[in-house]
Scaffold this motif. Sequence first.
Motif, PDB file in Angstrom:
ATOM      1  N   ASP A   1      42.988  22.319 -58.414  1.00 55.45           N
ATOM      2  CA  ASP A   1      42.623  21.756 -59.711  1.00 55.45           C
ATOM      3  C   ASP A   1      43.503  20.544 -59.983  1.00 55.45           C
ATOM      4  O   ASP A   1      44.538  20.353 -59.343  1.00 55.45           O
ATOM      5  N   LEU A   2      43.072  19.739 -60.948  1.00 58.44           N
ATOM      6  CA  LEU A   2      43.922  18.641 -61.391  1.00 58.44           C
ATOM      7  C   LEU A   2      45.160  19.231 -62.054  1.00 58.44           C
ATOM      8  O   LEU A   2      45.063  20.191 -62.827  1.00 58.44           O
ATOM      9  N   ALA A   3      46.319  18.684 -61.730  1.00 57.16           N
ATOM     10  CA  ALA A   3      47.576  19.243 -62.247  1.00 57.16           C
ATOM     11  C   ALA A   3      48.116  18.450 -63.426  1.00 57.16           C
ATOM     12  O   ALA A   3      48.376  19.010 -64.495  1.00 57.16           O
ATOM     13  N   TYR A   4      48.313  17.150 -63.242  1.00 56.98           N
ATOM     14  CA  TYR A   4      48.870  16.343 -64.323  1.00 56.98           C
ATOM     15  C   TYR A   4      48.659  14.870 -64.018  1.00 56.98           C
ATOM     16  O   TYR A   4      48.301  14.475 -62.906  1.00 56.98           O
ATOM     17  N   VAL A   5      48.899  14.064 -65.025  1.00 54.08           N
ATOM     18  CA  VAL A   5      48.939  12.612 -64.885  1.00 54.08           C
ATOM     19  C   VAL A   5      50.356  12.174 -65.214  1.00 54.08           C
ATOM     20  O   VAL A   5      51.020  12.759 -66.081  1.00 54.08           O
ATOM     21  N   ARG A   6      50.834  11.177 -64.480  1.00 53.37           N
ATOM     22  CA  ARG A   6      52.207  10.693 -64.669  1.00 53.37           C
ATOM     23  C   ARG A   6      52.123   9.283 -65.261  1.00 53.37           C
ATOM     24  O   ARG A   6      51.695   8.339 -64.589  1.00 53.37           O
ATOM     25  N   MET A   7      52.513   9.156 -66.539  1.00 50.92           N
ATOM     26  CA  MET A   7      52.413   7.899 -67.265  1.00 50.92           C
ATOM     27  C   MET A   7      53.802   7.324 -67.528  1.00 50.92           C
ATOM     28  O   MET A   7      54.823   8.014 -67.358  1.00 50.92           O
ATOM     29  N   GLN A   8      53.835   6.078 -67.979  1.00 55.22           N
ATOM     30  CA  GLN A   8      55.094   5.418 -68.303  1.00 55.22           C
ATOM     31  C   GLN A   8      54.906   4.578 -69.563  1.00 55.22           C
ATOM     32  O   GLN A   8      53.845   3.984 -69.762  1.00 55.22           O
ATOM     33  N   ALA A   9      55.929   4.563 -70.412  1.00 53.08           N
ATOM     34  CA  ALA A   9      55.869   3.796 -71.663  1.00 53.08           C
ATOM     35  C   ALA A   9      57.278   3.372 -72.054  1.00 53.08           C
ATOM     36  O   ALA A   9      58.252   4.068 -71.747  1.00 53.08           O
ATOM     37  N   PRO A  10      57.413   2.235 -72.755  1.00 52.81           N
ATOM     38  CA  PRO A  10      58.750   1.707 -73.051  1.00 52.81           C
ATOM     39  C   PRO A  10      59.483   2.439 -74.166  1.00 52.81           C
ATOM     40  O   PRO A  10      60.695   2.294 -74.290  1.00 52.81           O
ATOM     41  N   ASP A  11      58.764   3.195 -74.985  1.00 54.05           N
ATOM     42  CA  ASP A  11      59.384   3.853 -76.133  1.00 54.05           C
ATOM     43  C   ASP A  11      58.977   5.323 -76.134  1.00 54.05           C
ATOM     44  O   ASP A  11      57.851   5.680 -76.505  1.00 54.05           O
ATOM     45  N   LEU A  12      59.895   6.193 -75.724  1.00 53.58           N
ATOM     46  CA  LEU A  12      59.565   7.612 -75.631  1.00 53.58           C
ATOM     47  C   LEU A  12      59.388   8.252 -77.008  1.00 53.58           C
ATOM     48  O   LEU A  12      58.648   9.231 -77.148  1.00 53.58           O
ATOM     49  N   GLU A  13      60.035   7.721 -78.012  1.00 55.72           N
ATOM     50  CA  GLU A  13      59.867   8.279 -79.354  1.00 55.72           C
ATOM     51  C   GLU A  13      58.440   8.040 -79.856  1.00 55.72           C
ATOM     52  O   GLU A  13      57.791   8.947 -80.385  1.00 55.72           O
ATOM     53  N   VAL A  14      57.948   6.828 -79.665  1.00 54.30           N
ATOM     54  CA  VAL A  14      56.564   6.522 -80.026  1.00 54.30           C
ATOM     55  C   VAL A  14      55.605   7.321 -79.154  1.00 54.30           C
ATOM     56  O   VAL A  14      54.599   7.862 -79.625  1.00 54.30           O
ATOM     57  N   GLY A  15      55.927   7.427 -77.865  1.00 51.61           N
ATOM     58  CA  GLY A  15      55.086   8.196 -76.952  1.00 51.61           C
ATOM     59  C   GLY A  15      55.027   9.658 -77.322  1.00 51.61           C
ATOM     60  O   GLY A  15      53.961  10.282 -77.251  1.00 51.61           O
ATOM     61  N   GLU A  16      56.142  10.219 -77.740  1.00 51.30           N
ATOM     62  CA  GLU A  16      56.155  11.629 -78.126  1.00 51.30           C
ATOM     63  C   GLU A  16      55.305  11.860 -79.371  1.00 51.30           C
ATOM     64  O   GLU A  16      54.629  12.884 -79.491  1.00 51.30           O
ATOM     65  N   LYS A  17      55.325  10.929 -80.301  1.00 49.17           N
ATOM     66  CA  LYS A  17      54.486  11.064 -81.490  1.00 49.17           C
ATOM     67  C   LYS A  17      53.010  11.077 -81.102  1.00 49.17           C
ATOM     68  O   LYS A  17      52.225  11.890 -81.608  1.00 49.17           O
ATOM     69  N   PHE A  18      52.607  10.191 -80.178  1.00 48.22           N
ATOM     70  CA  PHE A  18      51.214  10.196 -79.735  1.00 48.22           C
ATOM     71  C   PHE A  18      50.872  11.507 -79.038  1.00 48.22           C
ATOM     72  O   PHE A  18      49.806  12.091 -79.271  1.00 48.22           O
ATOM     73  N   ILE A  19      51.757  11.975 -78.164  1.00 50.51           N
ATOM     74  CA  ILE A  19      51.532  13.245 -77.477  1.00 50.51           C
ATOM     75  C   ILE A  19      51.268  14.355 -78.486  1.00 50.51           C
ATOM     76  O   ILE A  19      50.344  15.160 -78.342  1.00 50.51           O
ATOM     77  N   HIS A  20      52.092  14.400 -79.522  1.00 52.82           N
ATOM     78  CA  HIS A  20      51.942  15.430 -80.550  1.00 52.82           C
ATOM     79  C   HIS A  20      50.633  15.250 -81.324  1.00 52.82           C
ATOM     80  O   HIS A  20      49.880  16.210 -81.532  1.00 52.82           O
ATOM     81  N   ASP A  21      50.345  14.011 -81.736  1.00 50.57           N
ATOM     82  CA  ASP A  21      49.140  13.765 -82.521  1.00 50.57           C
ATOM     83  C   ASP A  21      47.870  13.988 -81.707  1.00 50.57           C
ATOM     84  O   ASP A  21      46.807  14.282 -82.271  1.00 50.57           O
ATOM     85  N   PHE A  22      47.963  13.849 -80.385  1.00 51.53           N
ATOM     86  CA  PHE A  22      46.801  14.048 -79.533  1.00 51.53           C
ATOM     87  C   PHE A  22      46.558  15.530 -79.260  1.00 51.53           C
ATOM     88  O   PHE A  22      45.475  15.901 -78.803  1.00 51.53           O
ATOM     89  N   GLY A  23      47.546  16.369 -79.513  1.00 47.46           N
ATOM     90  CA  GLY A  23      47.341  17.808 -79.387  1.00 47.46           C
ATOM     91  C   GLY A  23      47.998  18.455 -78.191  1.00 47.46           C
ATOM     92  O   GLY A  23      47.740  19.619 -77.885  1.00 47.46           O
ATOM     93  N   LEU A  24      48.880  17.715 -77.494  1.00 50.32           N
ATOM     94  CA  LEU A  24      49.670  18.289 -76.417  1.00 50.32           C
ATOM     95  C   LEU A  24      50.958  18.882 -76.983  1.00 50.32           C
ATOM     96  O   LEU A  24      51.370  18.545 -78.100  1.00 50.32           O
ATOM     97  N   ILE A  25      51.608  19.737 -76.206  1.00 51.08           N
ATOM     98  CA  ILE A  25      52.789  20.471 -76.660  1.00 51.08           C
ATOM     99  C   ILE A  25      53.943  20.169 -75.712  1.00 51.08           C
ATOM    100  O   ILE A  25      53.806  20.331 -74.495  1.00 51.08           O
ATOM    101  N   ILE A  26      55.072  19.735 -76.235  1.00 52.98           N
ATOM    102  CA  ILE A  26      56.230  19.425 -75.396  1.00 52.98           C
ATOM    103  C   ILE A  26      56.754  20.713 -74.759  1.00 52.98           C
ATOM    104  O   ILE A  26      57.050  21.683 -75.455  1.00 52.98           O
ATOM    105  N   SER A  27      56.868  20.713 -73.432  1.00 56.61           N
ATOM    106  CA  SER A  27      57.370  21.899 -72.730  1.00 56.61           C
ATOM    107  C   SER A  27      58.762  21.685 -72.160  1.00 56.61           C
ATOM    108  O   SER A  27      59.479  22.664 -71.911  1.00 56.61           O
ATOM    109  N   ASP A  28      59.142  20.422 -71.947  1.00 59.50           N
ATOM    110  CA  ASP A  28      60.477  20.142 -71.409  1.00 59.50           C
ATOM    111  C   ASP A  28      60.734  18.656 -71.547  1.00 59.50           C
ATOM    112  O   ASP A  28      59.820  17.871 -71.826  1.00 59.50           O
TER     113      ASP A  28
END
Length: 335
Positions: free
Chosen positions: A1-28
């Motif tokens: 199965d598909l496992a994950y996608v590996r992305m990159q962004a300059p601002d992890l704080e902004v990226g984490e907000k999008f992750i949360h708003d999109f409905g993903l859950i921080i695991s580590d």
Amino acid sequence: DLAYVRMQAPDLEVGEKFIHDFGLIISDRTPDAIYARGTDSPHHVYILHKGEPECLGIAFHMQSLEDLEKLHREAGASPVEKNDEPGGGHVVRLTDPHGFTVEAVFGMQELEPIDAGTAVPLNVDGQRNRVGRFVDVKRGASTVKRIGHIVLETKRVDGAYLWYWKHFGMLRTDQVVQPSGDPGMQFARLDKGLEYTDHHTVGFQFCLDGTERLQHVSFEVQNFDDVMIGHDHLLADKTYKHIWGIGRHRLGGQIYDYWKDPWGRIHEHWADSDLLNTEYEATVQQADGARDYWGPDQQPPIAYAIQSWNLTTLTNIGKIVLGAIRGKAGSGAKG
């Protein structure tokens, strides 16, 4: 199965907000990366590193260490290595024809699944499944279950598909052709024999602007209501750009909704995919035949189909228009 996608962004704080708003859950997390999961058990389905905005690669779950060794021997992959990232397991790495790193992983840590509740029973088709109770749908972000598929933009649709078929056994599902007859889109699914699997796990879309890239990454959410509440949640935050939807695809059947993250990468929510097994015979579809069942734009809007404008973009659009004109002229002459 598909496992994950590996992305990159300059601002992890902004990226984490999008992750949360999109409905993903921080695991580590590490000092320079965030790992996010869905409600299903895999440790993560999305990795966000700190750096210039780009997609670094994708990964597949394999069934055994022997599969990893086989990829190393027969496909020129890296040696089997113990994965020292969060989630652990073992990994080998290949490079696909576009230059993407493709990781094959086995033994990733499984977490306790998260109970997201059950769908509201629907009073449809003359059936009364919900009686004496209100709908009571929660508000907020969608609840992502898992990563569902990725679509790659490519200059060589057939060649890209054949690489993934050779190394990962992907099966052709439906192909959409341009008016010229050249491939425009190839959907490919997992080979699980008679077990049913999603209509597509990888898609290969012709890149109009000549740049090969991740076109979008897609996540299954709980149900149709979950697509809708996630849409409202993202719409309320004016920093996110809506791209396409809500609608129901004809090829794949999903109820879909597409958004861009703060750096312009397209992310999709969907629910209710068509499921196929090896008894399904691949089809070839004209663009009009692939028109969605319903939605505001029943074919991809410009903001979805074209990520940048240049001379190559204009040349390819010209070829499509000319092919369509010739096709109509030919139909008229036959008539």
